[in-house]
Write a protein that holds these residues in place. Structure first.
Motif, PDB file in Angstrom:
ATOM      1  N   GLU A 320       9.637   2.520  11.719  1.00 37.71           N
ATOM      2  CA  GLU A 320      10.371   2.046  10.538  1.00 37.71           C
ATOM      3  C   GLU A 320      11.767   1.562  10.919  1.00 37.71           C
ATOM      4  OE1 GLU A 320      11.688   3.697   6.090  1.00 37.71           O
ATOM      5  OE2 GLU A 320      10.738   5.019   7.562  1.00 37.71           O
ATOM      6  N   ASN A 321      12.341   2.163  11.952  1.00 42.20           N
ATOM      7  CA  ASN A 321      13.699   1.791  12.348  1.00 42.20           C
ATOM      8  C   ASN A 321      13.769   0.378  12.918  1.00 42.20           C
ATOM      9  OD1 ASN A 321      14.675   4.324  11.609  1.00 42.20           O
ATOM     10  ND2 ASN A 321      14.135   5.178  13.627  1.00 42.20           N
ATOM     11  N   THR A 322      12.639  -0.170  13.352  1.00 48.30           N
ATOM     12  CA  THR A 322      12.645  -1.515  13.920  1.00 48.30           C
ATOM     13  C   THR A 322      12.183  -2.580  12.925  1.00 48.30           C
ATOM     14  OG1 THR A 322      10.373  -1.301  14.751  1.00 48.30           O
ATOM     15  CG2 THR A 322      12.128  -0.514  16.192  1.00 48.30           C
ATOM     16  N   ALA A 323      11.897  -2.188  11.681  1.00 48.57           N
ATOM     17  CA  ALA A 323      11.340  -3.132  10.695  1.00 48.57           C
ATOM     18  C   ALA A 323      12.420  -4.100  10.198  1.00 48.57           C
ATOM     19  CB  ALA A 323      10.734  -2.369   9.524  1.00 48.57           C
ATOM     20  N   HIS A 324      12.023  -5.351   9.995  1.00 44.36           N
ATOM     21  CA  HIS A 324      12.898  -6.373   9.416  1.00 44.36           C
ATOM     22  C   HIS A 324      13.258  -5.972   7.988  1.00 44.36           C
ATOM     23  CE1 HIS A 324      13.935 -10.361   7.704  1.00 44.36           C
ATOM     24  NE2 HIS A 324      14.391 -10.593   8.956  1.00 44.36           N
ATOM     25  N   GLY A 325      14.348  -6.527   7.512  1.00 42.34           N
ATOM     26  CA  GLY A 325      14.796  -6.139   6.171  1.00 42.34           C
ATOM     27  C   GLY A 325      13.799  -6.444   5.076  1.00 42.34           C
ATOM     28  N   THR A 326      12.862  -7.369   5.337  1.00 40.48           N
ATOM     29  CA  THR A 326      11.873  -7.730   4.313  1.00 40.48           C
ATOM     30  C   THR A 326      10.569  -6.962   4.467  1.00 40.48           C
ATOM     31  OG1 THR A 326      11.059  -9.514   5.702  1.00 40.48           O
ATOM     32  CG2 THR A 326      12.846 -10.051   4.157  1.00 40.48           C
ATOM     33  N   ILE A 327      10.527  -6.051   5.438  1.00 43.10           N
ATOM     34  CA  ILE A 327       9.306  -5.288   5.702  1.00 43.10           C
ATOM     35  C   ILE A 327       9.562  -3.828   5.359  1.00 43.10           C
ATOM     36  CG2 ILE A 327       7.606  -4.577   7.435  1.00 43.10           C
ATOM     37  CD1 ILE A 327       7.505  -7.519   6.769  1.00 43.10           C
ATOM     38  N   ARG A 328       8.634  -3.240   4.634  1.00 42.97           N
ATOM     39  CA  ARG A 328       8.727  -1.822   4.321  1.00 42.97           C
ATOM     40  C   ARG A 328       7.511  -1.111   4.921  1.00 42.97           C
ATOM     41  NH1 ARG A 328       8.985  -0.462  -1.873  1.00 42.97           N
ATOM     42  NH2 ARG A 328       6.807  -1.111  -1.712  1.00 42.97           N
ATOM     43  N   VAL A 329       7.795  -0.037   5.656  1.00 45.26           N
ATOM     44  CA  VAL A 329       6.748   0.722   6.334  1.00 45.26           C
ATOM     45  C   VAL A 329       6.494   2.009   5.591  1.00 45.26           C
ATOM     46  CG1 VAL A 329       6.072   1.823   8.507  1.00 45.26           C
ATOM     47  CG2 VAL A 329       7.451  -0.256   8.542  1.00 45.26           C
ATOM     48  N   THR A 330       5.216   2.310   5.403  1.00 44.77           N
ATOM     49  CA  THR A 330       4.866   3.553   4.716  1.00 44.77           C
ATOM     50  C   THR A 330       5.215   4.745   5.588  1.00 44.77           C
ATOM     51  OG1 THR A 330       2.638   3.467   5.613  1.00 44.77           O
ATOM     52  CG2 THR A 330       3.000   2.432   3.465  1.00 44.77           C
ATOM     53  N   GLN A 331       5.193   5.914   4.962  1.00 44.21           N
ATOM     54  CA  GLN A 331       5.612   7.136   5.657  1.00 44.21           C
ATOM     55  C   GLN A 331       4.722   7.469   6.838  1.00 44.21           C
ATOM     56  OE1 GLN A 331       6.030  10.500   3.085  1.00 44.21           O
ATOM     57  NE2 GLN A 331       6.889  11.820   4.674  1.00 44.21           N
ATOM     58  N   ASP A 332       3.406   7.190   6.737  1.00 44.40           N
ATOM     59  CA  ASP A 332       2.503   7.500   7.848  1.00 44.40           C
ATOM     60  C   ASP A 332       2.564   6.471   8.964  1.00 44.40           C
ATOM     61  OD1 ASP A 332       1.307   5.349   6.692  1.00 44.40           O
ATOM     62  OD2 ASP A 332      -0.589   6.364   6.191  1.00 44.40           O
ATOM     63  N   GLY A 333       3.323   5.379   8.750  1.00 45.52           N
ATOM     64  CA  GLY A 333       3.484   4.382   9.781  1.00 45.52           C
ATOM     65  C   GLY A 333       2.272   3.504   9.977  1.00 45.52           C
ATOM     66  N   LYS A 334       1.312   3.550   9.086  1.00 42.18           N
ATOM     67  CA  LYS A 334       0.072   2.790   9.242  1.00 42.18           C
ATOM     68  C   LYS A 334       0.070   1.489   8.428  1.00 42.18           C
ATOM     69  CE  LYS A 334      -2.097   5.673  11.926  1.00 42.18           C
ATOM     70  NZ  LYS A 334      -2.536   5.293  13.286  1.00 42.18           N
ATOM     71  N   THR A 335       0.977   1.338   7.457  1.00 41.20           N
ATOM     72  CA  THR A 335       0.944   0.172   6.566  1.00 41.20           C
ATOM     73  C   THR A 335       2.343  -0.420   6.467  1.00 41.20           C
ATOM     74  OG1 THR A 335      -0.832   1.168   5.290  1.00 41.20           O
ATOM     75  CG2 THR A 335       0.359  -0.657   4.270  1.00 41.20           C
ATOM     76  N   ALA A 336       2.394  -1.758   6.511  1.00 39.49           N
ATOM     77  CA  ALA A 336       3.649  -2.486   6.319  1.00 39.49           C
ATOM     78  C   ALA A 336       3.476  -3.470   5.172  1.00 39.49           C
ATOM     79  CB  ALA A 336       4.039  -3.214   7.590  1.00 39.49           C
ATOM     80  N   GLN A 337       4.487  -3.569   4.299  1.00 37.85           N
ATOM     81  CA  GLN A 337       4.374  -4.424   3.109  1.00 37.85           C
ATOM     82  C   GLN A 337       5.605  -5.320   2.990  1.00 37.85           C
ATOM     83  OE1 GLN A 337       4.037  -2.243  -0.507  1.00 37.85           O
ATOM     84  NE2 GLN A 337       3.245  -3.979  -1.694  1.00 37.85           N
ATOM     85  N   TYR A 338       5.339  -6.581   2.636  1.00 38.29           N
ATOM     86  CA  TYR A 338       6.434  -7.533   2.488  1.00 38.29           C
ATOM     87  C   TYR A 338       7.100  -7.330   1.131  1.00 38.29           C
ATOM     88  CZ  TYR A 338       8.773 -11.962   1.533  1.00 38.29           C
ATOM     89  OH  TYR A 338       9.683 -12.912   1.185  1.00 38.29           O
ATOM     90  N   ILE A 339       8.423  -7.368   1.108  1.00 36.64           N
ATOM     91  CA  ILE A 339       9.189  -7.289  -0.124  1.00 36.64           C
ATOM     92  C   ILE A 339      10.165  -8.455  -0.151  1.00 36.64           C
ATOM     93  CG2 ILE A 339       8.974  -4.768  -0.255  1.00 36.64           C
ATOM     94  CD1 ILE A 339      11.754  -4.555   0.875  1.00 36.64           C
ATOM     95  N   HIS A 352      13.102 -13.454  12.251  1.00 39.52           N
ATOM     96  CA  HIS A 352      11.797 -13.544  11.597  1.00 39.52           C
ATOM     97  C   HIS A 352      11.289 -12.160  11.270  1.00 39.52           C
ATOM     98  CE1 HIS A 352      11.800 -17.753  12.419  1.00 39.52           C
ATOM     99  NE2 HIS A 352      11.768 -17.582  13.751  1.00 39.52           N
ATOM    100  N   PRO A 353      10.537 -12.022  10.231  1.00 35.22           N
ATOM    101  CA  PRO A 353      10.005 -10.696   9.850  1.00 35.22           C
ATOM    102  C   PRO A 353       9.217 -10.084  11.014  1.00 35.22           C
ATOM    103  CG  PRO A 353       9.651 -12.277   8.116  1.00 35.22           C
ATOM    104  CD  PRO A 353      10.163 -13.062   9.285  1.00 35.22           C
ATOM    105  N   HIS A 354       9.461  -8.804  11.293  1.00 34.69           N
ATOM    106  CA  HIS A 354       8.786  -8.143  12.409  1.00 34.69           C
ATOM    107  C   HIS A 354       8.905  -6.643  12.242  1.00 34.69           C
ATOM    108  CE1 HIS A 354      13.024  -8.150  13.614  1.00 34.69           C
ATOM    109  NE2 HIS A 354      12.709  -7.004  14.254  1.00 34.69           N
ATOM    110  N   VAL A 355       8.101  -5.963  12.938  1.00 32.03           N
ATOM    111  CA  VAL A 355       8.172  -4.507  13.039  1.00 32.03           C
ATOM    112  C   VAL A 355       7.507  -4.103  14.367  1.00 32.03           C
ATOM    113  CG1 VAL A 355       5.995  -4.132  11.791  1.00 32.03           C
ATOM    114  CG2 VAL A 355       7.707  -2.289  11.929  1.00 32.03           C
TER     115      VAL A 355
END
Length: 385
Positions: A320-339, A352-355
């Motif tokens: 989660e600490n490496t996720a782009h500002g437009t990416i949200r990572v779930t608590q289990d670290g298995k799912t990323a969602q664009y916001i 560019h969006p990345h994680v």
């Protein structure tokens, strides 16, 4: 009467003892003769390497030699004797240092015996020695020859092509003394007469011997070459008189077959290694495909297609600490969602969006696929490896 007889017997015994003592005294005090001779062996004295040997030398007539001078030396070096007896003792100089501590007079000088004993005989000790005895008016000398049995090396046998369908068998050895006897024998122990024997001498005087003979080739009738000084001191070697060509052909055939076998084995090994590498690549590709399924990440102007990334293998999670500002990572670290982009997003995070994943790859080849899905359709972005 009996007492007188005893006195008479005692007187006679006493006179006999006195006469004997007087005779011994006169003999011991007898002056040495002005002329004497030396007695030595007629033939050589034979010894062995590292043995002890005595070179005999006696005076005639017999008398005490202690007052005289005794000198033992090599015939070619009289100024540096092997032993010098003078002034009732053995002198330490001038003597040959090669004999120091190895020579002594052991015959008994009082009996006219001046024999020399030599310890730890070496090859250099062979040769002629001079026994020299002198007084103020007379001297005498005699020669004694020291010979030594030295057993040489084991015979070396070799086979070469000969004429008339025969082979030439050679026998050679070195390091003998005195001259040895060379004998050829067949398998039946029958002696083969041969006069082709050659002797040569080295710098130490040791002999080398060689001989050769023509013999019909055979695979079973071996030949023996024996070199001997005596029945106890001899060396023997044997050989099968094969044709040299037959040995050469057999060697060439064996070499060719060995090379062919080695080439075949190398080919098989290469095929197996290639097959193993191919199997590993296929297994790695299959395992990666089954272990990773990722939601699409769309770059640039198509950020609206980012919606959800999921499907990673259980042992791979997103950081989660490496996720782009437009990416949200779930608590289990298995799912990323664009916001949607936040107005408060830092200007430094305009990449560019990345994680990134918590895990990383260090070696070998890896494969994964990325799929992007919006609310209506799935889009295949591509694969990486």
């Amino acid at each position: 009467m009996e007492t007188n007889r005893r006195i008479t017997r005692s007187g006679v015994l006493l006179r006999v003892l006195i006469l004997a003592a007087f005779t011994v005294t006169i003999t011991a005090q007898k002056p040495a003769p002005e002329v004497f001779t030396l007695t030595v062996p007629n033939g050589p004295i034979l010894t062995r390497l590292n043995a002890s040997v005595t070179l005999p030398c006696e005076l005639s007539p017999i008398f005490n030699v202690e007052p005289l001078e005794v000198r033992w030396y090599r015939s070619e070096n009289s100024n540096r004797p092997a032993l010098l007896y003078k002034d009732h003792k053995i002198q330490e100089a001038p003597v040959d240092p090669r004999y120091r501590g190895r020579v002594s007079l052991t015959g008994g000088l009082e009996r006219g015996n001046v024999s020399l004993t030599l310890e730890r005989v070496t090859v250099e000790d062979r040769g002629e020695y001079v026994c020299h005895v002198s007084n103020e008016r007379w001297y005498e000398k005699a020669n004694v020859y020291l010979s030594m049995n030295v057993t040489g090396s084991a015979p070396v046998l070799s086979v070469a092509s000969g004429g008339g369908g025969q082979v030439n068998v050679t026998c050679s050895s070195e390091g003998w003394s005195p001259q040895p006897k060379l004998t050829w024998r067949n398998k039946e122990e029958t002696e083969i007469k041969n006069e082709q024997v050659l002797f040569t001498s080295d710098s130490q005087g040791l002999l080398s011997v060689s001989s050769w003979l023509l013999y019909p080739p055979s695979d079973s009738d071996w030949l023996s070459c024996t070199i001997s000084l005596s029945e106890e001191e001899k060396r023997e070697s044997r050989v099968l008189p094969h044709k040299p060509g037959a040995w050469k052909e057999a060697f060439i055939v064996t070499l060719v077959l060995s090379l062919l076998l080695l080439s075949a084995l190398s080919t098989v090994v290469c095929i197996l290694l290639k097959h193993r590498d191919q199997m590993k690549r296929e297994q790695s590709k299959s395992g990666t495909e089954n272990s990773l399924e990722k939601q699409p990440v769309k770059e640039g102007k198509n950020l609206q297609d980012w919606h959800q990334v999921k499907g990673f293998k259980e042992n791979i999670t997103m950081d989660e600490n490496t996720a782009h500002g437009t990416i949200r990572v779930t608590q289990d670290g298995k799912t990323a969602q664009y916001i949607k982009e936040k107005e408060t997003m830092k200007s430094s995070d305009q990449r560019h969006p990345h994680v990134l994943a918590n895990q990383s790859f260090r070696s070998e080849q890896h494969y994964w696929e990325v799929k992007v899905r919006d609310e209506t359709v799935d889009k295949a972005v591509g694969d990486c490896g």
